[in-house]
Design an enzyme around this catalytic site. Structure first.
Site, PDB file in Angstrom:
ATOM      1  N   GLY A 191       0.751  -0.842   0.685  1.00  0.00           N
ATOM      2  CA  GLY A 191       0.343   0.069   0.281  1.00  0.00           C
ATOM      3  C   GLY A 191       0.729   1.254   0.178  1.00  0.00           C
ATOM      4  N   VAL A 229      -0.058  -3.088  -6.951  1.00  0.00           N
ATOM      5  CA  VAL A 229      -0.699  -3.922  -7.108  1.00  0.00           C
ATOM      6  C   VAL A 229      -1.619  -5.007  -7.680  1.00  0.00           C
ATOM      7  CG1 VAL A 229      -0.031  -3.642  -4.291  1.00  0.00           C
ATOM      8  CG2 VAL A 229      -2.579  -2.225  -5.443  1.00  0.00           C
ATOM      9  N   HIS A 246     -10.296   0.683   0.538  1.00  0.00           N
ATOM     10  CA  HIS A 246     -11.411   2.108   1.074  1.00  0.00           C
ATOM     11  C   HIS A 246     -11.037   3.325  -0.770  1.00  0.00           C
ATOM     12  CE1 HIS A 246      -9.509   5.360   4.034  1.00  0.00           C
ATOM     13  NE2 HIS A 246      -8.678   5.116   3.076  1.00  0.00           N
TER      14      HIS A 246
END
Length: 339
Positions: A191, A229, A246
């Protein structure tokens, strides 16, 4: 003229409170910028208005204006004022306004209330009649381009996220030990951010080899690898993602989850740290979680999800099952099992 009933008065008062709802956030920001909590904390003993005014970093201070700001902060129950001595002191929540300790919420306060990051809220209703991107409408470009072109804002955002993650990570490693003790030897954190959560996991569970992907900085114990990703995810017994899904819509999340599923072995899992919205309006975090959902809609086009939403999303990505664990934090933990 019609007499205002007690019920009407209460309802009008409720609307007035909502009209000035923005004031609490901005007075809170002002308190942080003025270092009111720091000054009271460093003094140890309660302080009078004039004492506090003389010790604040910004000088000279207009005492009348400071008094009115303090009056509001006392009403917010962030500070106390002794009725006899007229001296001010910290109320329990004010400790989170102190800088330099692991649970300080100062970076989150400054990030969330930043004038650029609040600007898209003025376009909240615009997206109802089309595909308006509120962030782009407010600031002239999408959030990812904006962050690349404004490194000081990117740093502010990352500091706010790291602050939130420190609070979450404390709850995670203390309340969810079993998540990391069932055959996990390797963990890949995927992330955007500073790797705060993975570092906390690595420290709490030193036998797990942790790697951080797409993150700008690492500890000496961990390794860093750059990766998209949407194309591939690093192989590990567990994939960890906090506040990533999110940011994206359902279709994009399904793509990411499918890449994660391909990367974990039999017996592995994906560990997702994200908000789970519930309909219990009495929960201390309920309003903040709903506000986060609107923030994601405005900033990235993403969303926060209910428990049912998460189950459908994980099922659509081909996982066999999932488990949701609620923590004493804004986010919950969602474990997705491929087999």
């Amino acid at each position: 003229m019609e007499v205002v009933s007690k019920i009407d008065q209460e309802n009008q008062a409720k609307i007035w409170k909502q009209i000035f709802g923005f004031a609490e956030s901005l007075v809170l920001k002002c308190a942080v910028q003025l270092e009111i909590a720091e000054t009271l904390h460093n003094n140890v003993k309660p302080m009078s208005l004039s004492e506090l005014a003389s010790k604040l970093p910004a000088q000279p201070v207009n005492e009348d204006r400071l008094y009115r700001i303090l009056h509001f902060l006392v009403h917010m129950k962030l500070f106390n004022k002794d009725a006899t001595t007229q001296k001010y002191s910290l109320a329990p929540p004010a400790k989170y306004l102190l800088k330099g300790w692991e649970k300080s919420m100062v970076p989150s306060i400054l990030s969330v209330t930043d004038k650029d990051f609040t600007a898209p809220w003025n376009h909240l209703g615009d997206g109802l009649t089309g595909n308006c991107n509120a962030f782009e409408k407010a600031l002239g470009k999408g959030i990812r381009v904006y962050m690349r072109e404004n490194p000081e804002k990117d740093q502010l955002f990352n500091e706010g996220m790291a602050c939130d993650t420190r609070l979450f990570a404390s709850a995670l490693v203390n309340e969810c030990k079993s998540i990391f003790s069932d055959g996990i030897n390797t963990l890949a954190g995927v992330g955007r951010g500073t790797g705060t959560a993975v570092k906390a996991i690595s420290k709490a569970f030193p036998d797990i080899k942790c790697t951080i992907h797409d993150l700008p900085e690492i500890t000496s114990k961990n390794s860093k690898i750059s990766r998209d990703v949407f194309k591939s995810v690093p192989s590990a017994d567990a994939i960890f993602m906090k506040s990533i899904l999110h940011e994206w819509n359902d279709e994009e999340c399904i793509q990411i989850l499918k890449r994660c599923k391909e990367a974990i072995p039999k017996g592995g899992k994906v560990i997702i740290a994200d908000v789970v919205i519930d309909m219990d309006s009495t929960h201390p975090y309920s309003k903040s979680r709903l506000a986060m959902d609107l923030a994601m809609m405005l900033h990235t086009g993403g969303k926060e999800r209910t428990e049912e939403d998460w189950k459908k999303l994980i099922d659509a990505a081909g996982f066999a099952s999932c488990k949701i664990t609620k923590l004493s934090a804004l986010q919950s933990v969602i474990e997705a099992y491929p087999h």
